[in-house]
Design a protein around this motif. Structure first.
Motif, PDB file in Angstrom:
ATOM      1  N   GLN A 236       0.845  -1.196   0.000  1.00 22.53           N
ATOM      2  CA  GLN A 236       0.000   0.000   0.000  1.00 22.53           C
ATOM      3  C   GLN A 236       0.881   1.247   0.000  1.00 22.53           C
ATOM      4  N   LEU A 237       0.602   2.179  -0.921  1.00 20.75           N
ATOM      5  CA  LEU A 237       1.387   3.406  -1.046  1.00 20.75           C
ATOM      6  C   LEU A 237       0.537   4.606  -0.643  1.00 20.75           C
ATOM      7  N   ASN A 238       1.163   5.532   0.106  1.00 19.85           N
ATOM      8  CA  ASN A 238       0.375   6.636   0.654  1.00 19.85           C
ATOM      9  C   ASN A 238       1.174   7.928   0.743  1.00 19.85           C
ATOM     10  N   HIS A 239       0.424   9.038   0.759  1.00 21.88           N
ATOM     11  CA  HIS A 239       0.937  10.376   1.054  1.00 21.88           C
ATOM     12  C   HIS A 239      -0.092  11.020   1.965  1.00 21.88           C
ATOM     13  N   VAL A 240       0.324  11.525   3.131  1.00 22.77           N
ATOM     14  CA  VAL A 240      -0.653  11.992   4.114  1.00 22.77           C
ATOM     15  C   VAL A 240      -1.108  13.429   3.879  1.00 22.77           C
ATOM     16  N   GLY A 241      -0.424  14.164   3.013  1.00 22.28           N
ATOM     17  CA  GLY A 241      -0.891  15.499   2.650  1.00 22.28           C
ATOM     18  C   GLY A 241      -0.964  16.472   3.810  1.00 22.28           C
ATOM     19  N   ASN A 242      -2.128  17.146   3.939  1.00 27.10           N
ATOM     20  CA  ASN A 242      -2.258  18.219   4.931  1.00 27.10           C
ATOM     21  C   ASN A 242      -2.325  17.731   6.372  1.00 27.10           C
ATOM     22  N   ALA A 243      -2.366  16.412   6.585  1.00 29.16           N
ATOM     23  CA  ALA A 243      -2.411  15.867   7.942  1.00 29.16           C
ATOM     24  C   ALA A 243      -1.032  15.740   8.570  1.00 29.16           C
ATOM     25  N   ASN A 244       0.008  16.043   7.803  1.00 25.09           N
ATOM     26  CA  ASN A 244       1.368  15.894   8.324  1.00 25.09           C
ATOM     27  C   ASN A 244       1.712  17.038   9.282  1.00 25.09           C
ATOM     28  N   HIS A 245       2.893  16.951   9.896  1.00 34.11           N
ATOM     29  CA  HIS A 245       3.321  17.956  10.867  1.00 34.11           C
ATOM     30  C   HIS A 245       4.780  18.315  10.595  1.00 34.11           C
TER      31      HIS A 245
ATOM     32  N   ILE B 236       1.592  19.936   2.933  1.00 35.16           N
ATOM     33  CA  ILE B 236       0.957  20.408   1.704  1.00 35.16           C
ATOM     34  C   ILE B 236      -0.394  19.719   1.515  1.00 35.16           C
ATOM     35  N   GLY B 237      -1.253  20.347   0.747  1.00 36.36           N
ATOM     36  CA  GLY B 237      -2.567  19.783   0.475  1.00 36.36           C
ATOM     37  C   GLY B 237      -3.219  20.489  -0.689  1.00 36.36           C
ATOM     38  N   PRO B 238      -4.447  20.112  -1.007  1.00 32.34           N
ATOM     39  CA  PRO B 238      -5.126  20.740  -2.141  1.00 32.34           C
ATOM     40  C   PRO B 238      -5.399  22.223  -1.924  1.00 32.34           C
ATOM     41  N   SER B 239      -5.614  22.633  -0.673  1.00 32.05           N
ATOM     42  CA  SER B 239      -5.911  24.029  -0.354  1.00 32.05           C
ATOM     43  C   SER B 239      -5.063  24.493   0.818  1.00 32.05           C
ATOM     44  N   GLY B 240      -4.667  25.765   0.765  1.00 32.95           N
ATOM     45  CA  GLY B 240      -3.901  26.332   1.849  1.00 32.95           C
ATOM     46  C   GLY B 240      -4.811  26.844   2.958  1.00 32.95           C
ATOM     47  N   PHE B 241      -4.419  26.586   4.211  1.00 29.54           N
ATOM     48  CA  PHE B 241      -5.195  27.081   5.342  1.00 29.54           C
ATOM     49  C   PHE B 241      -4.371  26.905   6.622  1.00 29.54           C
ATOM     50  N   VAL B 242      -4.856  27.465   7.703  1.00 30.36           N
ATOM     51  CA  VAL B 242      -4.216  27.302   9.001  1.00 30.36           C
ATOM     52  C   VAL B 242      -5.056  26.326   9.820  1.00 30.36           C
ATOM     53  N   ARG B 243      -4.428  25.209  10.236  1.00 31.73           N
ATOM     54  CA  ARG B 243      -5.150  24.201  10.997  1.00 31.73           C
ATOM     55  C   ARG B 243      -5.464  24.695  12.411  1.00 31.73           C
ATOM     56  N   LYS B 244      -6.316  23.964  13.098  1.00 28.18           N
ATOM     57  CA  LYS B 244      -6.690  24.329  14.466  1.00 28.18           C
ATOM     58  C   LYS B 244      -5.498  24.308  15.414  1.00 28.18           C
TER      59      LYS B 244
ATOM     60  N   GLY C  77      -2.641  25.402  14.624  1.00 26.34           N
ATOM     61  CA  GLY C  77      -1.773  26.504  14.236  1.00 26.34           C
ATOM     62  C   GLY C  77      -0.814  26.205  13.107  1.00 26.34           C
ATOM     63  N   ILE C  78      -0.815  24.976  12.602  1.00 27.97           N
ATOM     64  CA  ILE C  78       0.086  24.595  11.517  1.00 27.97           C
ATOM     65  C   ILE C  78      -0.440  25.138  10.190  1.00 27.97           C
ATOM     66  N   VAL C  79       0.462  25.758   9.436  1.00 30.63           N
ATOM     67  CA  VAL C  79       0.099  26.307   8.124  1.00 30.63           C
ATOM     68  C   VAL C  79       0.240  25.217   7.065  1.00 30.63           C
ATOM     69  N   VAL C  80      -0.823  24.994   6.312  1.00 30.25           N
ATOM     70  CA  VAL C  80      -0.810  24.039   5.197  1.00 30.25           C
ATOM     71  C   VAL C  80      -0.628  24.810   3.894  1.00 30.25           C
ATOM     72  N   GLU C  81       0.339  24.404   3.092  1.00 34.55           N
ATOM     73  CA  GLU C  81       0.601  25.069   1.822  1.00 34.55           C
ATOM     74  C   GLU C  81      -0.247  24.450   0.703  1.00 34.55           C
ATOM     75  N   GLU C  82      -0.828  25.306  -0.119  1.00 35.24           N
ATOM     76  CA  GLU C  82      -1.591  24.820  -1.274  1.00 35.24           C
ATOM     77  C   GLU C  82      -0.630  24.342  -2.355  1.00 35.24           C
ATOM     78  N   MET C  83      -0.879  23.173  -2.889  1.00 35.37           N
ATOM     79  CA  MET C  83      -0.019  22.596  -3.914  1.00 35.37           C
ATOM     80  C   MET C  83      -0.229  23.290  -5.254  1.00 35.37           C
TER      81      MET C  83
ATOM     82  N   ARG D 130     -10.309  24.641  -3.882  1.00 38.99           N
ATOM     83  CA  ARG D 130      -9.648  25.300  -5.006  1.00 38.99           C
ATOM     84  C   ARG D 130     -10.665  25.893  -5.986  1.00 38.99           C
ATOM     85  N   LYS D 131     -10.228  26.945  -6.689  1.00 32.03           N
ATOM     86  CA  LYS D 131     -11.069  27.605  -7.678  1.00 32.03           C
ATOM     87  C   LYS D 131     -10.571  27.356  -9.107  1.00 32.03           C
TER      88      LYS D 131
END
Length: 254
Positions: free
Chosen positions: A74-83, A94-102, A104-110, A158-159
């Motif tokens: 099984q192959l995986n990438h955890v995306g915005n759930a990482n730390h 990184i993830g599909p959309s950029g945002f600040v998690r609860k 405080g971690i900043v997720v970068e939009e890919m 995403r838009k």
């Protein structure tokens, strides 16, 4: 071999011997940059695996197949759930959309360059799995990891062409599958006029043999623009070496 490898091999061997048609090694990450959420999964993608590690992987797949089961991984990438604490150099997830998690971690939009890099990492991982003897791969598309994050409107805001409709949200996961399908199957070379020619893996293997096609040999006189691992080769450099050796042997025959 270390106990962890021995236990892992025994567990999967017993599952295969018990009658399972396919035995899947769970959650292996496609890279250890931003894909991995911990460092104790099975590593098939790092560039400098030890001989002992490689041998252990081959023993694992053979232990599954010797009892008639299909060896799967099984192959995986955890995306915005990482730390950042588990990401190389403390980078943001990184993830599909950029945002600040609860937390405080900043997720970068890919962007598209990131998407292609990740898709290539999936393809590299599949090629490595094949080299180590796995018969099948399972692409993890659930549990809120990266591919599922793109598919869900709850995490994909995403838009552009990668967001909105289901067709758009599925565009990146399908890109990953496309890269997997086309990656480990050949080599691109340049002929004497600089024109790039792509040969499928079976043609390249034939060219390395004792009686290759003359036009293939002629094209291989040029410089190799790109090469990929094929067949049972673990390191791409070995493929290039074999192609060159086959070229000179063929030239002597002709």
């Amino acid at each position: 071999m270390p106990n962890i490898y021995f236990r892992t091999i025994l567990i999967h061997l017993f599952l295969a011997r018990g009658g399972f048609a396919a035995v899947t090694v769970t959650e292996t990450f496609v890279d250890f940059d931003r894909a991995a959420r911990h460092d104790h999964s099975l590593d098939i993608v790092s560039p400098h695996l030890t001989v002992h590690h490689i041998e252990s992987l081959v023993v694992l797949t053979e232990a599954i197949k010797v009892h008639g089961a299909v060896a799967s991984i099984q192959l995986n990438h955890v995306g915005n759930a990482n730390h950042p604490s588990t990401i190389k150099d403390g980078k943001n997830p990184i993830g599909p959309s950029g945002f600040v998690r609860k937390d405080g971690i900043v997720v970068e939009e890919m962007d598209e360059e990131m998407m292609m890099e990740v898709a290539n990492n999936y393809a590299n991982a599949v090629a490595a799995a094949k080299d180590f003897g796995f018969d099948m791969v399972m692409i993890h598309g659930g549990h809120g990891w990266l591919l599922a994050q793109f598919l869900s409107p709850l995490t994909n805001k995403r838009k552009d062409k990668y967001g909105g409709s289901l067709e758009n949200r599925a565009r990146f996961p399908l890109m990953v599958l496309d890269e997997i399908r086309i990656y480990p199957n050949g080599i691109t070379v340049k002929d004497k006029d600089g024109k790039e020619i792509f040969y499928e893996a079976d043609t390249v293997v034939y060219a390395v043999g004792m009686k290759p096609k003359k036009d293939v040999v002629e094209s291989l006189r040029g410089s190799v623009a790109m090469f990929r691992a094929i067949g049972d080769c673990v390191k791409p450099a070995k493929v290039l070496e074999a192609v060159r050796d086959g070229m000179f042997a063929a030239m002597d025959i002709l």
